[in-house]
Write an enzyme that holds these catalytic residues in place. Structure first.
Site, short mmCIF file in Angstrom:
data_model
loop_
_atom_site.label_atom_id
_atom_site.label_comp_id
_atom_site.label_asym_id
_atom_site.label_seq_id
_atom_site.Cartn_x
_atom_site.Cartn_y
_atom_site.Cartn_z
N GLY A 1 0.27 -5.35 0.82
CA GLY A 1 -0.87 -5.45 -0.07
C GLY A 1 -0.59 -6.26 -1.31
O GLY A 1 -1.52 -6.80 -1.93
N ASP B 1 -1.62 -9.68 -0.43
CA ASP B 1 -3.08 -9.74 -0.51
C ASP B 1 -3.52 -9.94 -1.95
O ASP B 1 -4.44 -10.71 -2.24
CB ASP B 1 -3.70 -8.44 0.01
CG ASP B 1 -3.55 -8.25 1.50
OD1 ASP B 1 -4.10 -9.05 2.26
OD2 ASP B 1 -2.90 -7.27 1.90
N ILE C 1 0.84 -1.20 0.00
CA ILE C 1 0.00 0.00 0.00
C ILE C 1 0.88 1.25 0.00
O ILE C 1 1.86 1.34 0.73
CB ILE C 1 -0.91 0.02 1.24
CG1 ILE C 1 -1.91 -1.14 1.21
CG2 ILE C 1 -1.65 1.35 1.35
CD1 ILE C 1 -3.02 -0.98 0.22
N ASP D 1 -5.87 -6.49 6.19
CA ASP D 1 -7.33 -6.58 6.07
C ASP D 1 -7.84 -6.71 4.64
O ASP D 1 -9.03 -6.56 4.38
CB ASP D 1 -8.00 -5.36 6.73
CG ASP D 1 -7.54 -4.03 6.14
OD1 ASP D 1 -6.77 -4.03 5.17
OD2 ASP D 1 -7.96 -2.97 6.66
N GLU E 1 2.11 -5.77 7.24
CA GLU E 1 1.19 -4.87 7.94
C GLU E 1 1.47 -4.77 9.43
O GLU E 1 1.30 -3.70 10.03
CB GLU E 1 -0.26 -5.32 7.72
CG GLU E 1 -0.81 -5.00 6.34
CD GLU E 1 -0.46 -6.04 5.29
OE1 GLU E 1 -1.02 -5.97 4.18
OE2 GLU E 1 0.38 -6.92 5.58
#
Length: 281
Positions: A131, A134, A70, A162, A154
């Site tokens: 991310g 993810d 991110i 998340d 994270e």
């Protein structure tokens, strides 16, 4: 296929075999995931999914790294907007409800990869962090070059991952390995990623990986698109249900698909000892 203008992505193809490439296109920032990405990605996936010319999608990154996670400036903006909202609304419950909506919108961008009818293959090189993990966890297959490394980062930013890692990684690499990666944030090499099942294969270089992943994608694209779409849907359904429910689902699926022209063509091609030619979706 008409090309769309995306801010954070680039689409190439599809080629004559039906393979399209979806590229993270912020190389100067190591393809850090910004706000535009979360808007662009589900739209780009829907665009490729709707095209009858596309049979398989390869997800890759431009530049030296696949994805650095991110974009921290995006996190800072979210934090500032949440603080402002909290001051304006003066109600913690309303602020929390707004935050849930924001997170679910980000989650949906990655879930679009999983919900896409066409198989999505991640081709990873260099860093795949936060991310980025993810993102690849929502893909159907994952391959990397030997210089790749992975980190569920994270926890080092004082947040809980998340966007899907904590839900999908245990299914890919087991609960213990997922717990290890998520709690430590440590760097995982390409060879370890292969040994724990995070990736399906490791190639000696980015160039070799691109060649081999393209060959794999074309191999899949040559098969019946009805069978490929159905196989992906049934496997995902079975992953999330009991064996009994999974068997019921595939029975229902095949009851409507076994009478396809693809089945007739596959049988004829086998008897004639030639490659089958399947119609587009």
């Amino acid at each position: 296929m008409k090309q769309q203008a995306w801010k954070s992505l680039r689409v190439e193809g599809p080629d004559l075999e039906g393979v399209a490439r979806l590229l993270l296109d912020r190389p100067a920032r190591s393809n850090a995931l910004d706000a535009a990405l979360f808007t662009d990605l589900p739209l780009a996936i829907a665009h490729l999914d709707a095209s009858s010319a596309v049979r398989v999608i390869i997800l890759a990154g431009e530049g030296k790294n696949f994805c650095s996670g991110i974009d921290l400036s995006m996190l800072a903006q979210l934090n500032e907007s949440e603080t402002t909202s909290s001051q304006d609304i003066r109600d913690g419950a309303r602020t929390s409800l707004l935050n849930v909506h924001r997170v679910k919108r980000l989650q949906a961008a990655f879930t679009a990869l999983e919900e896409c009818r066409k198989p999505v293959i991640a081709a990873i090189h260099g860093a795949c962090i936060g991310g980025g993990v993810d993102l690849i966890a929502a893909c159907d297959l994952r391959y990397c070059s030997s210089d790749s490394y992975f980190s569920v980062k994270e926890v080092d930013l004082a947040i809980v991952a998340d966007l899907g890692s904590l839900q999908r990684l245990p299914l890919l690499i087991g609960h213990g390995n997922a717990m290890d990666l998520a709690l430590t944030g440590r760097r995982v090499s390409a060879s370890e990623a292969k040994s724990i099942g995070l990736v399906n294969g490791v190639f000696e270089s980015k160039h070799v990986m691109e060649e081999q992943v393209t060959a794999l994608a074309r191999n899949i694209a040559a098969k019946s698109p009805l069978a490929v779409v159905g196989t992906k849907k049934v496997l995902l359904k079975s992953r999330d249900t009991t064996v009994s429910d999974g068997l019921e689902y595939v029975a229902t699926w095949n009851s409507g698909m076994l009478l396809s022209s693809d089945l007739k063509e596959a049988i004829k091609a086998q008897l004639q000892k030639r490659k089958p030619i399947f119609s587009k979706l």
